[in-house]
Design an enzyme around this catalytic site. Sequence first.
Site, short mmCIF file in Angstrom:
data_model
loop_
_atom_site.label_atom_id
_atom_site.label_comp_id
_atom_site.label_asym_id
_atom_site.label_seq_id
_atom_site.Cartn_x
_atom_site.Cartn_y
_atom_site.Cartn_z
N LYS A 210 74.23 59.52 -6.45
CA LYS A 210 74.32 60.91 -5.99
C LYS A 210 74.01 60.91 -4.49
O LYS A 210 72.92 60.53 -4.07
CB LYS A 210 73.33 61.77 -6.75
CG LYS A 210 73.27 63.20 -6.23
CD LYS A 210 72.48 64.08 -7.14
CE LYS A 210 72.32 65.46 -6.52
NZ LYS A 210 71.55 66.36 -7.38
N GLU A 248 72.19 51.11 -7.47
CA GLU A 248 71.64 52.29 -8.16
C GLU A 248 72.21 52.40 -9.57
O GLU A 248 71.51 52.74 -10.53
CB GLU A 248 71.98 53.57 -7.38
CG GLU A 248 71.16 53.79 -6.12
CD GLU A 248 69.75 54.30 -6.43
OE1 GLU A 248 69.45 54.56 -7.60
OE2 GLU A 248 68.95 54.42 -5.48
N LYS A 263 78.77 61.21 -7.64
CA LYS A 263 78.82 62.58 -7.16
C LYS A 263 78.53 62.66 -5.67
O LYS A 263 77.56 62.02 -5.24
CB LYS A 263 77.76 63.34 -7.95
CG LYS A 263 77.41 64.70 -7.46
CD LYS A 263 76.31 65.23 -8.31
CE LYS A 263 75.92 66.57 -7.76
NZ LYS A 263 74.73 67.07 -8.32
N TYR A 328 84.48 72.61 -12.11
CA TYR A 328 84.41 74.06 -12.30
C TYR A 328 85.76 74.63 -12.68
O TYR A 328 85.86 75.78 -13.10
CB TYR A 328 83.88 74.73 -11.02
CG TYR A 328 82.50 74.22 -10.66
CD1 TYR A 328 81.38 74.75 -11.29
CD2 TYR A 328 82.32 73.17 -9.76
CE1 TYR A 328 80.11 74.26 -11.02
CE2 TYR A 328 81.05 72.68 -9.47
CZ TYR A 328 79.95 73.22 -10.11
OH TYR A 328 78.70 72.73 -9.85
C1 PBG Z 1 70.43 69.26 -8.60
C2 PBG Z 1 71.89 69.34 -8.54
C3 PBG Z 1 72.70 69.70 -7.46
C4 PBG Z 1 74.01 69.65 -7.90
C5 PBG Z 1 73.98 69.27 -9.24
N1 PBG Z 1 72.67 69.06 -9.62
C6 PBG Z 1 72.32 70.16 -6.10
C7 PBG Z 1 71.61 69.27 -5.17
O1 PBG Z 1 71.37 68.10 -5.43
O2 PBG Z 1 71.25 69.78 -4.12
C8 PBG Z 1 75.21 69.98 -7.08
C9 PBG Z 1 76.45 70.24 -7.85
C10 PBG Z 1 77.54 70.89 -7.08
O3 PBG Z 1 77.51 71.01 -5.85
O4 PBG Z 1 78.49 71.32 -7.74
N2 PBG Z 1 69.90 69.99 -9.67
#
Ligand code: PBG
Length: 338
Positions: A210, A248, A263, A328
């Site tokens: 992430k 990771e 992500k 989405y």
């Molecule tokens: C953290 C989380 C985030 C997203 C999913 N889980 C936000 C972040 O890490 O700041 C982002 C997902 C998206 O932008 O669609 N709970």
Amino acid sequence: MSERPAPDPAPGPVPEGVLRGRRLRRTSALRRLVAEVRLDPADLVLPIFVKDGIDGAVPISSMPGVAQHDVDSSTDLVARALEVGVSAFLLFGIPAHKDEVGSSGWDPHGPVPRAIRAIRDRHGDAALLLADVCSCEYTDHGHCGPLDDHGVVRNDAAVAGYVRESVAYADAGVDLLAPSGMMDGQVAAMRAGLDDAGHGRLGIVGYAAKYHSSFYGPFRDAAESGMSFGDRRTHQMDPANAREATREIAADVAEGADAVIVKPALPYLDVIARARAVVDVPIIGYQVSGEYAMVAAADRAGWLDGVAAMDESLTAIRRAGADAVITYAAIDVATRLA
Ligand code: PBG
């Protein structure tokens, strides 16, 4: 034997031989036959934002077509998705009460546990429920866990919160837990905590790679999880690094992750492809809020065809090696595929 007449040469000015690549692209039936991946509603996961204290659905302005929901309306959204073949959902909660440690995250009457129970009551196992596990939606400062004196998230205290949150969601009936905080050791701790609580059969989908990404912007409106100061650079990955992602991902799998998430997705297709080469567990690409919002905004402005751009993005994420995609746009895409 009489010689058969030679077939007509292909029309057009392109000399033969140069046509080799084009023979398989001539008609749509042919292109369909040789497609290496295709979009299928079964591979899509729809995020759902469940908020305390609202009535029905409240649209999110930076994500056209996406809304925050109360518990009832989240069960309606699931019904609409199931009708078009989307059966997997990723739940996020926006609580009435936020504090320094994010304690609403493990409240059994919080928005996510209540939504899990309501969706399960109405739809049974037809709905596959994933829950995002993090504290940023539950802390008053918006960070992913309790802070130290320097305003930096405390790793082990954050992880302890994720374990409590996971058990609360598991008790409510979730199928899969998705830790998104990027704390070290979160998967191993959640695995142990779930096992101890008698939830050994529930899987963990680690947000293994992430990145620290500006593409999460609209999400922070949706989940009301913006930070009052600072950023997440000390725990989310630096966009410059891909080799580090394979470490990771391998670490999450070694800690017991049953599947992993990369992500954002489209700007990180190389990371998805590398992940595919190093682990055998399912890989899920997360087309994040900013990726969705960019397509929606350009479509609204008439600058590109949003439907085509969305299908192309999702196809690219699958082609790079993702088995499933969180998006989405899941209901829109599935409706077109139906
Ligand atoms: C953290 C989380 C985030 C997203 C999913 N889980 C936000 C972040 O890490 O700041 C982002 C997902 C998206 O932008 O669609 N709970």
